[in-house]
Design an enzyme around this catalytic site. Structure first.
Site, PDB file in Angstrom:
ATOM      1  N   HIS A   1     -11.419   5.392  18.080  1.00 49.91           N
ATOM      2  CA  HIS A   1     -11.218   4.562  18.202  1.00 49.91           C
ATOM      3  C   HIS A   1     -11.710   3.839  19.912  1.00 49.91           C
ATOM      4  CE1 HIS A   1      -7.587   5.526  15.481  1.00 49.91           C
ATOM      5  NE2 HIS A   1      -8.024   3.921  15.040  1.00 49.91           N
TER       6      HIS A   1
ATOM      7  N   ASP B   1     -10.761  -4.384  12.919  1.00 48.82           N
ATOM      8  CA  ASP B   1     -10.125  -2.709  12.776  1.00 48.82           C
ATOM      9  C   ASP B   1      -9.983  -2.576  11.573  1.00 48.82           C
ATOM     10  OD1 ASP B   1     -10.159   0.192  12.618  1.00 48.82           O
ATOM     11  OD2 ASP B   1      -8.274   0.135  14.099  1.00 48.82           O
TER      12      ASP B   1
ATOM     13  N   ASP C   1      -1.911   1.097  13.318  1.00 44.18           N
ATOM     14  CA  ASP C   1      -1.108   2.367  13.123  1.00 44.18           C
ATOM     15  C   ASP C   1      -0.708   2.385  15.330  1.00 44.18           C
ATOM     16  OD1 ASP C   1      -3.744   2.755  14.439  1.00 44.18           O
ATOM     17  OD2 ASP C   1      -4.498   3.044  12.565  1.00 44.18           O
TER      18      ASP C   1
ATOM     19  N   GLN D   1       1.188  -0.624   0.219  1.00 46.95           N
ATOM     20  CA  GLN D   1      -0.182  -0.349  -0.353  1.00 46.95           C
ATOM     21  C   GLN D   1       0.966   1.317   0.156  1.00 46.95           C
ATOM     22  OE1 GLN D   1      -1.935  -0.553   3.013  1.00 46.95           O
ATOM     23  NE2 GLN D   1      -0.569  -0.746   5.297  1.00 46.95           N
TER      24      GLN D   1
ATOM     25  N   ASP E   1      -1.411 -12.078   6.662  1.00 44.05           N
ATOM     26  CA  ASP E   1      -3.271 -11.389   6.351  1.00 44.05           C
ATOM     27  C   ASP E   1      -3.872 -12.409   7.618  1.00 44.05           C
ATOM     28  OD1 ASP E   1      -5.309 -11.841   4.289  1.00 44.05           O
ATOM     29  OD2 ASP E   1      -5.770 -13.277   4.622  1.00 44.05           O
ATOM     30  N   ALA E   2      -5.123 -11.160   7.368  1.00 42.97           N
ATOM     31  CA  ALA E   2      -5.587 -11.693   9.050  1.00 42.97           C
ATOM     32  C   ALA E   2      -6.786 -12.899   9.019  1.00 42.97           C
ATOM     33  CB  ALA E   2      -7.412 -10.491   9.117  1.00 42.97           C
TER      34      ALA E   2
ATOM     35  N   ASP F   1      -1.732  -7.070  11.198  1.00 45.86           N
ATOM     36  CA  ASP F   1      -1.494  -6.442  10.317  1.00 45.86           C
ATOM     37  C   ASP F   1      -0.502  -6.947   9.646  1.00 45.86           C
ATOM     38  OD1 ASP F   1      -2.420  -3.456  10.198  1.00 45.86           O
ATOM     39  OD2 ASP F   1      -0.617  -3.632   8.916  1.00 45.86           O
TER      40      ASP F   1
END
Length: 525
Positions: free
Chosen positions: A280, A376, A304, A250, A358-359, A324
């Site tokens: 959040h 999230d 993040d 990304q 990968d989730a 993540d």
């Protein structure tokens, strides 16, 4: 009559020249596939909707390659000269394609037409290459070997190009320098021709001068590429860019206005420090306040570190596993001073374990159980992201919850994409959850929603709503969330749930949520 030694020498020479030509094919095949991927990625970044942009760019380039291949039949002489000119043209277009598209995006809303036009021009020239090389190589090999070997080297080059793009070029050079490198690869092909075939060129001196000029232009392009692209990118964002990085997965951009920061991924807002607590805190604290045991927590996404910051406010949290996909994002959250100031160093907490995976694959392969699972992840904009909102995914989440565990997921906007919001709710219910949808107004993002779920056998939906609206949040430090805010967030106006009956759940096979999401009113967003 020639001697056998002379025949062997001539045969060796022809084979060597043929190999040089096929090496050129290998290089051009490598450059061609990387060029296609680069333009498709560029279109996805500047225009959004990656599946659509990849489909359009690749299709246009293949079509243009067909036109170029057809046009090559008009060339009857000086084929090697025409091949050199084609490589010169490709070198120039590839070198400056990304710079031009980024620059022009600052001054027109028709960036897509520009990218598609560049793709067509490059595709047309790529289409000229194989027919020209095949006809030139027929002087050195018989037909059956000529065609098969030329195509073979082209396909091998494409394989190498695809691997280089995914694992080296995009992660390390990004869209800034990859096109410049491609232009240099085309010049390398020309250098081979100038070195081995000067006697077959009609204008070798002119070509050498042109080669020198383009070589200088390529060197200058390396020097000016970043400021030109940053100029174009800066116009894409309202505020000053203070950090940008193209990772393997990304594009990460951070902007600053006064004392506040914005994080953008692939051009989409992820948070603003101006109001991120409005996202959040509702994501984390209703779920964490509902469950009685909070020892083991799984956070899918949230690289993040802001959701992790909220989770770690609970002293009874012993283990937080954060999954993540992008290691560059979690490294940024761990080491960058801006992010450490925002997330309060959450990812450096000894209770946190970061897994860059990968989730979907993580939850599929994990054997651990959790008291709470917080999802999230990005909106379901693509097929791969749609899987993370599917019935199969939520069933896997349910299997990884402890007996009295619960889950919550960000659920896009109930205002801009109400059908997608309802689809997430219904899909969770099909997976065996009692659900409670809720929403909040976030100035930098608009109206946003979440869906919280517990096992249906553990708690009915009405009881879930009663328990959540009774939470005081008095023992947790928050900037926004309190009981009144919670009560407000679980209420919706007329017109949303009336259409729930016609909404279909999302599965791995039909990807209904992708259809609903794309039907949303995102042009108003």
């Amino acid at each position: 009559m020639p001697t056998p030694a002379i025949d062997n020498h001539e045969t060796s020479r022809l084979r060597r020249l043929s190999f040089v030509l096929k090496s050129c094919v290998f290089a051009t095949g490598c450059a061609a596939i990387v060029t296609e991927y680069t333009l498709a990625t560029l279109a996805s970044y500047l225009l959004g909707d990656s599946i659509l942009q990849w489909s359009i760019v690749i299709s246009l380039m293949l079509f243009s390659m067909g036109l170029g291949s057809r046009y090559s039949r008009k060339f009857e002489s000086q084929l090697l000269d025409r091949f050199v000119l084609t490589e010169f043209g490709l070198s120039f277009l590839c070198t400056f394609s990304a710079m031009f598209c980024f620059w022009i995006s600052a001054y027109t809303i028709h960036t897509g037409l520009v990218i598609y036009g560049v793709a067509c021009m490059i595709g047309f020239m790529i289409g000229l290459e194989i027919p020209l090389i095949t006809r030139i190589n027929q002087a050195y090999e018989p037909l059956r070997e000529n065609i098969s070997s030329v195509m073979e080297f082209d396909y091998y080059g494409a394989l190498l190009g695809g691997a280089l793009f995914a694992f080296v070029l995009l992660p390390f050079l990004g869209l800034t320098y990859t096109p410049v490198l491609l232009g240099g690869l085309n010049l390398l092909v020309v250098s081979l021709v100038l070195w081995y075939f000067p006697d077959r060129l009609a204008r070798p001196r002119i070509f050498k001068a042109q080669f020198a000029g383009l070589l200088v232009a390529s060197v200058l392009a390396f020097a000016v590429a970043k400021p030109i692209i940053l100029h174009g990118e800066q116009h894409k964002y309202k505020d000053k860019i203070v950090y940008e990085e193209q990772t393997r997965y990304q594009k990460i951009v951070v902007t600053q206005w006064k004392d506040d920061y914005w994080l953008f991924i692939n051009g989409s807002t992820q948070f603003s420090t101006y109001d991120e607590e409005r996202y959040h805190e509702p994501l984390v604290h209703p779920l964490m306040g509902l469950i009685e045991e909070r020892k083991d927590i799984l956070l899918l996404g949230g690289g993040d570190g802001l959701a992790a910051r909220e989770i770690l406010k609970y002293p009874d949290v012993k283990n937080l596993t954060l999954v993540d996909l992008d290691p560059a994002m979690t490294q940024l959250a761990r080491k960058n001073d801006i992010f450490i100031g925002i997330n309060q160093g959450s990812l450096n907490d000894p209770r946190v374990r970061v897994v860059n995976q990968d989730a979907y694959q993580f939850i599929n392969n994990s054997g651990d159980l959790y008291d709470a699972i917080i999802v999230d992840l990005p909106d379901p904009k693509s097929v791969s992201l749609s899987l993370l909102y599917s019935l199969g995914f939520y069933k896997m989440v349910e299997k990884h919850l402890k007996p009295f565990g619960a889950m919550v997921t960000q659920s896009t906007s109930p205002l801009y994409s109400p059908e997608a919001f309802l689809c997430i709710k219904k899909t969770m219910e099909f997976a065996g959850f009692s659900t409670l949808p809720y929403q909040n107004s976030i100035p930098s993002m608009g109206q946003w929603g979440w869906v919280l779920g517990v096992r249906q056998k553990a708690m009915p939906a009405q009881r879930l709503k009663q328990d959540l609206t009774a939470l005081e949040f008095a023992d947790i430090e928050t900037r926004f969330l309190n009981r009144d805010a919670m009560i407000s967030m679980v209420h919706f106006g007329k017109g949303l749930f009336e259409k729930e009956d016609i909404i279909e759940p999302n599965t791995q096979f039909d990807h209904n949520i992708l259809k609903y999401y794309r039907q949303g009113s995102w042009d108003l967003y």
